[in-house]
Enzyme design. Structure first.
Site, PDB file in Angstrom:
ATOM      1  N   ASP A 153     -23.703  19.277  30.382  1.00  0.00           N
ATOM      2  CA  ASP A 153     -22.583  19.427  29.431  1.00  0.00           C
ATOM      3  C   ASP A 153     -21.379  19.989  30.194  1.00  0.00           C
ATOM      4  O   ASP A 153     -21.470  20.293  31.382  1.00  0.00           O
ATOM      5  CB  ASP A 153     -22.975  20.367  28.284  1.00  0.00           C
ATOM      6  CG  ASP A 153     -23.235  21.792  28.776  1.00  0.00           C
ATOM      7  OD1 ASP A 153     -23.906  21.942  29.821  1.00  0.00           O
ATOM      8  OD2 ASP A 153     -22.763  22.758  28.158  1.00  0.00           O
ATOM      9  N   HIS A 465     -30.299  14.228  32.475  1.00  0.00           N
ATOM     10  CA  HIS A 465     -29.392  14.526  31.350  1.00  0.00           C
ATOM     11  C   HIS A 465     -28.122  15.133  31.930  1.00  0.00           C
ATOM     12  O   HIS A 465     -28.016  16.345  32.152  1.00  0.00           O
ATOM     13  CB  HIS A 465     -30.063  15.512  30.381  1.00  0.00           C
ATOM     14  CG  HIS A 465     -29.257  15.781  29.144  1.00  0.00           C
ATOM     15  ND1 HIS A 465     -29.317  14.983  28.022  1.00  0.00           N
ATOM     16  CD2 HIS A 465     -28.363  16.752  28.852  1.00  0.00           C
ATOM     17  CE1 HIS A 465     -28.499  15.455  27.103  1.00  0.00           C
ATOM     18  NE2 HIS A 465     -27.906  16.531  27.572  1.00  0.00           N
ATOM     19  N   ASP A 509     -38.294  11.252  32.514  1.00  0.00           N
ATOM     20  CA  ASP A 509     -37.111  10.882  33.295  1.00  0.00           C
ATOM     21  C   ASP A 509     -36.242   9.930  32.474  1.00  0.00           C
ATOM     22  O   ASP A 509     -36.095   8.758  32.808  1.00  0.00           O
ATOM     23  CB  ASP A 509     -37.525  10.264  34.638  1.00  0.00           C
ATOM     24  CG  ASP A 509     -36.317  10.028  35.532  1.00  0.00           C
ATOM     25  OD1 ASP A 509     -35.217  10.504  35.199  1.00  0.00           O
ATOM     26  OD2 ASP A 509     -36.473   9.360  36.576  1.00  0.00           O
ATOM     27  N   GLU A 518     -32.549  17.965  32.414  1.00  0.00           N
ATOM     28  CA  GLU A 518     -31.130  18.262  32.608  1.00  0.00           C
ATOM     29  C   GLU A 518     -30.921  18.820  34.026  1.00  0.00           C
ATOM     30  O   GLU A 518     -31.893  18.984  34.792  1.00  0.00           O
ATOM     31  CB  GLU A 518     -30.624  19.258  31.549  1.00  0.00           C
ATOM     32  CG  GLU A 518     -29.097  19.338  31.538  1.00  0.00           C
ATOM     33  CD  GLU A 518     -28.479  20.012  30.314  1.00  0.00           C
ATOM     34  OE1 GLU A 518     -29.185  20.306  29.344  1.00  0.00           O
ATOM     35  OE2 GLU A 518     -27.252  20.227  30.350  1.00  0.00           O
TER      36      GLU A 518
HETATM   37  O1  G3I Z   1     -38.710  33.648  28.100  1.00  0.00           O
HETATM   38  C1  G3I Z   1     -39.575  32.880  27.280  1.00  0.00           C
HETATM   39  C2  G3I Z   1     -40.985  33.039  27.722  1.00  0.00           C
HETATM   40  O2  G3I Z   1     -41.368  34.373  27.593  1.00  0.00           O
HETATM   41  C3  G3I Z   1     -41.858  32.102  26.898  1.00  0.00           C
HETATM   42  O3  G3I Z   1     -43.167  32.141  27.384  1.00  0.00           O
HETATM   43  C4  G3I Z   1     -41.351  30.669  26.994  1.00  0.00           C
HETATM   44  C5  G3I Z   1     -42.129  29.697  26.128  1.00  0.00           C
HETATM   45  O4  G3I Z   1     -41.338  28.620  25.738  1.00  0.00           O
HETATM   46  O5  G3I Z   1     -40.030  30.644  26.586  1.00  0.00           O
HETATM   47  C6  G3I Z   1     -39.176  31.429  27.368  1.00  0.00           C
HETATM   48  O6  G3I Z   1     -37.895  31.286  26.898  1.00  0.00           O
HETATM   49  C7  G3I Z   1     -37.256  30.071  27.169  1.00  0.00           C
HETATM   50  C8  G3I Z   1     -36.052  30.371  28.043  1.00  0.00           C
HETATM   51  O7  G3I Z   1     -35.292  29.243  28.188  1.00  0.00           O
HETATM   52  C9  G3I Z   1     -36.512  30.847  29.420  1.00  0.00           C
HETATM   53  O8  G3I Z   1     -35.443  31.058  30.270  1.00  0.00           O
HETATM   54  C10 G3I Z   1     -36.880  29.406  25.871  1.00  0.00           C
HETATM   55  O9  G3I Z   1     -38.042  28.968  25.203  1.00  0.00           O
HETATM   56  C11 G3I Z   1     -35.979  28.241  26.130  1.00  0.00           C
HETATM   57  O10 G3I Z   1     -35.511  27.714  24.919  1.00  0.00           O
HETATM   58  C12 G3I Z   1     -34.807  28.682  26.984  1.00  0.00           C
HETATM   59  O11 G3I Z   1     -34.132  27.569  27.387  1.00  0.00           O
HETATM   60  C13 G3I Z   1     -32.786  27.716  27.823  1.00  0.00           C
HETATM   61  C14 G3I Z   1     -31.980  26.620  27.127  1.00  0.00           C
HETATM   62  O12 G3I Z   1     -30.662  26.649  27.607  1.00  0.00           O
HETATM   63  C15 G3I Z   1     -31.938  26.786  25.614  1.00  0.00           C
HETATM   64  O13 G3I Z   1     -31.349  27.976  25.273  1.00  0.00           O
HETATM   65  C16 G3I Z   1     -32.752  27.501  29.329  1.00  0.00           C
HETATM   66  O14 G3I Z   1     -33.377  28.593  29.992  1.00  0.00           O
HETATM   67  C17 G3I Z   1     -31.319  27.381  29.788  1.00  0.00           C
HETATM   68  O15 G3I Z   1     -31.334  27.021  31.138  1.00  0.00           O
HETATM   69  C18 G3I Z   1     -30.605  26.315  28.975  1.00  0.00           C
HETATM   70  O16 G3I Z   1     -29.290  26.275  29.352  1.00  0.00           O
HETATM   71  C19 G3I Z   1     -28.541  25.133  28.936  1.00  0.00           C
HETATM   72  C20 G3I Z   1     -27.291  25.671  28.269  1.00  0.00           C
HETATM   73  O17 G3I Z   1     -27.652  26.325  27.061  1.00  0.00           O
HETATM   74  C21 G3I Z   1     -26.265  24.573  28.015  1.00  0.00           C
HETATM   75  N1  G3I Z   1     -25.998  23.843  29.221  1.00  0.00           N
HETATM   76  C22 G3I Z   1     -27.185  23.252  29.814  1.00  0.00           C
HETATM   77  C23 G3I Z   1     -28.212  24.290  30.153  1.00  0.00           C
HETATM   78  C24 G3I Z   1     -29.451  23.691  30.779  1.00  0.00           C
HETATM   79  O18 G3I Z   1     -30.265  22.979  29.910  1.00  0.00           O
HETATM   80  O1  9MR Z   2     -26.204  17.953  26.196  1.00  0.00           O
HETATM   81  C1  9MR Z   2     -26.639  19.199  25.697  1.00  0.00           C
HETATM   82  C2  9MR Z   2     -27.318  19.978  26.793  1.00  0.00           C
HETATM   83  O2  9MR Z   2     -26.404  20.293  27.797  1.00  0.00           O
HETATM   84  C3  9MR Z   2     -27.983  21.228  26.252  1.00  0.00           C
HETATM   85  O3  9MR Z   2     -28.769  21.841  27.240  1.00  0.00           O
HETATM   86  C4  9MR Z   2     -28.847  20.874  25.056  1.00  0.00           C
HETATM   87  C5  9MR Z   2     -29.480  22.093  24.423  1.00  0.00           C
HETATM   88  O4  9MR Z   2     -28.526  22.972  23.984  1.00  0.00           O
HETATM   89  O5  9MR Z   2     -28.112  20.192  24.089  1.00  0.00           O
HETATM   90  C6  9MR Z   2     -27.577  18.971  24.540  1.00  0.00           C
HETATM   91  O6  9MR Z   2     -26.849  18.387  23.508  1.00  0.00           O
HETATM   92  C7  9MR Z   2     -27.610  17.771  22.491  1.00  0.00           C
HETATM   93  C8  9MR Z   2     -27.513  18.576  21.221  1.00  0.00           C
HETATM   94  O7  9MR Z   2     -28.109  19.841  21.394  1.00  0.00           O
HETATM   95  C9  9MR Z   2     -28.171  17.848  20.081  1.00  0.00           C
HETATM   96  N1  9MR Z   2     -27.576  16.532  19.948  1.00  0.00           N
HETATM   97  C10 9MR Z   2     -27.743  15.705  21.129  1.00  0.00           C
HETATM   98  C11 9MR Z   2     -27.077  16.354  22.315  1.00  0.00           C
HETATM   99  C12 9MR Z   2     -27.345  15.556  23.599  1.00  0.00           C
HETATM  100  O8  9MR Z   2     -26.756  14.345  23.566  1.00  0.00           O
END
Ligand code: G3I
Ligand code: 9MR
Ligand code: ZN
Length: 541
Positions: A153, A465, A509, A518
């Protein structure tokens, strides 16, 4: 082709330990294997006798060792009934290209300027996200253009950005020779006194400086209100919104600005001063921000949250880093007070403790020797437990079956860095081998048989992604995929992956699978740092 032999597709430095994994189907017995040169000559036969029951991949593996092969060349591995492995190279510069691509990614993620890697690159674009951004809840605007797009994103978030910069600065400090090989794609722009590597890092620091509010705190992030479709960045024209400040962003910035100010000092003293005063100001502001429960997206904003309930580890890192750079007792006291509560660890975007530990142990100033000893002990305990997992895993990863969470590849890379820390503390090769094993896992020796870095190896991730890649229809090179995520946290993963899928195989993939496939700047930074550490030391015995 269904693979049953798994190696690092990007190859091995001559003196690295070299292990190959066999996926057992049918006969459950040691595997006789052969290493062949590309001209067909067989140069080694061995027996893979180490048998591993693998709960992460839900299969049986046999592991073979071909470390003896050190002569530069292209090879593959065969075994009767197993077919052949991807071909791979052994040589002194097998990771040169991997490094260029993985670091060039940061240039390609630039926001706010024209990006033109070469004449006919499909990822070239004009300046994006340049309009002044609205301060959430007001009618005021502020220019916060610049920085790197976070991921697939186009949001820009301070905490993960600071973390990425810290890892890249470590890569630079630890392996200046490798960093020095980086060829700047930003032709026509002078890097002034900076090397192209540092010049790129400065691009993110300049943006973070703009994200600092008048009171010293850091706005948590800037993005549109919601994620856009798969369009190139300059076409995302919705209003940009700056959210309120957070403790995590403020502390992380204070820390990384202190670190950068130290490293930039001899090349650009003026800039080092700017960073130093911004760092101190952010640190002072920490006393004033109250944010129980951590940052949460305010109403109407649905982009990346990077919420983090515990901000003590960020304060811990900041205190240690400011002490190392500026030497004032108050920073040392703050760090020691937090450390008395708990010694923190972690190189993630929400767990920053290990940056604090590194800074404290290398401060080059008076420290509490007893505390320093306890920190080292805990670092070794962590590395020992990781190393046990590495040795018991069929593919040499440091992830346990429940460790395949969102961004699992990032955790594998960061574990490699923890293991390398232990190598530095003890000089014990077992830690370095376990660290290198994380690199091999990411580059092909994994149950998916893919190279998780796009555009590298014989069989890389093809549909990450990532908006620019999705729009162009071809993966930008040099991006580390997040990797298997057993929670099936997006619609595509839920559609494609059966419930109960082996955690290490929970990868799709396909462009739509953001929870498994992503890419982000801070996953790449972890990869770059690990690569810098491995190429520095694995060449020697
Ligand atoms: O810490 C817990 C752990 O204790 C547990 O066992 C495990 C089970 O699912 O979950 C862990 O937490 C997870 C956390 O990441 C760990 O860092 C959450 O479930 C998981 O939802 C969370 O995901 C994060 C995601 O955003 C959603 O919030 C990712 O780390 C983080 O890298 C990702 O970041 C996104 C940005 O929001 C938007 N841009 C892209 C980026 C990458 O996808
Ligand atoms: O593209 C978004 C990605 O960078 C984020 O990690 C992810 C979770 O927050 O969300 C993606 O966006 C999606 C949105 O959450 C739901 N609608 C579809 C989007 C992807 O096309
Ligand atoms: Zn942009």
């Amino acid at each position: 082709m269904y693979k049953r032999i798994f190696v690092n597709q990007c190859g091995y430095l001559p003196l690295m330990e070299k292990l190959v994994t066999f996926r057992c189907c049918g006969k459950d017995e040691p595997v006789r294997f052969h290493v062949r040169k590309s001209d067909g000559t067989q140069i080694l036969s061995g027996i893979a006798a180490k048998r591993v029951e693998n709960p992460s991949a839900q299969e049986i593996n046999y592991i073979g060792d071909f470390s003896q092969v050190t002569e530069p060349g292209r090879y593959d591995i065969t075994a009767e009934g197993y077919g052949e492995s991807d071909s791979f190279e052994i040589g002194g510069d097998v990771y040169g290209d991997v490094f260029q691509k993985a670091f060039r990614f940061f240039y390609l993620q630039r926001c706010g300027c024209a990006v033109k890697p070469d004449e006919d690159s499909p990822y070239s674009h004009g300046p994006c996200h340049t309009s002044p951004a609205i301060l959430y809840g007001s009618s005021r605007t502020k220019d916060v253009s610049g920085g790197w797009h976070d991921a697939g994103d186009y949001g820009r978030y301070v905490a993960p950005g600071a973390m990425a910069v810290a890892q890249l600065l470590y890569a630079y400090e630890e392996n200046p020779a490798l960093a020095g090989q980086y060829a700047c794609p930003d032709r026509g722009v002078s890097c002034q006194n900076l090397t192209p590597f540092l010049h790129e890092i400065r691009y993110e620091l300049d943006w973070m400086l703009k994200m600092q509010a008048g009171d010293g705190s850091l706005y948590h992030k800037v993005s549109c209100r919601s994620f856009c479709g798969f369009i190139p960045p300059q076409f995302e024209k919705d209003p940009l919104v700056i959210t309120p400040a957070s403790v995590t962003a403020t502390a992380d910035f204070a820390a990384v600005a202190a670190m950068a100010s130290r490293i930039f000092r001899d090349r650009d003293p003026g800039y080092a001063d700017v960073l130093a005063s911004a760092s101190r100001k952010a640190y002072e502001a920490l006393g004033q921000i109250e944010l129980p429960g951590g940052f949460r997206n305010p109403e109407g904003i649905t982009t990346g949250e990077y919420g983090d309930v515990c901000d003590k580890d960020e304060r811990y890192w900041a205190a240690a880093e400011l002490y190392k750079t500026f030497g004032e007792e108050k920073y040392r006291k703050d760090f020691e007070a937090l450390a008395a509560e708990r010694i923190f660890h972690g190189y993630g975007w929400e767990d920053m403790g290990s940056y604090g530990n590194r800074a404290y142990l290398t401060a080059g100033r008076p420290v509490d020797e007893d505390l320093a000893r306890r920190i080292r002990e805990e670092m070794l305990r962590l590395a020992d437990s990781l190393s046990e997992t590495v040795l018991s895993d069929g593919y040499g990863t440091s992830l346990s079956p429940d460790g395949y969470i969102w961004g699992s590849n990032f955790y594998a890379a960061n574990n490699g860095i923890h293991l390398y820390d232990a190598y530095l503390l003890t000089g014990d090769e077992k830690y370095r081998n376990a660290a290198a094993s994380q690199l091999h896992y990411l580059l092909g020796r994994n149950p998916m048989g893919v190279c998780y870095l796009t555009g590298c190896g014989t069989d890389p991730i093809r549909r990450p992604h990532h908006r620019p890649s999705g729009f162009v229809g071809r993966a930008m090179e040099g991006m580390l995929s997040g990797g298997p995520c057993s929670g099936r946290l997006d619609d595509v993963a839920r559609q494609i992956l059966p419930e109960g899928i082996a955690p290490a195989k929970a990868l799709v993939d396909m462009t739509g699978s953001y929870s498994t496939n992503e890419v982000t700047i801070y996953w790449n930074s972890a990869f770059v740092q690990l690569l810098a550490e491995m190429t520095l030391t694995c060449g020697q015995r």
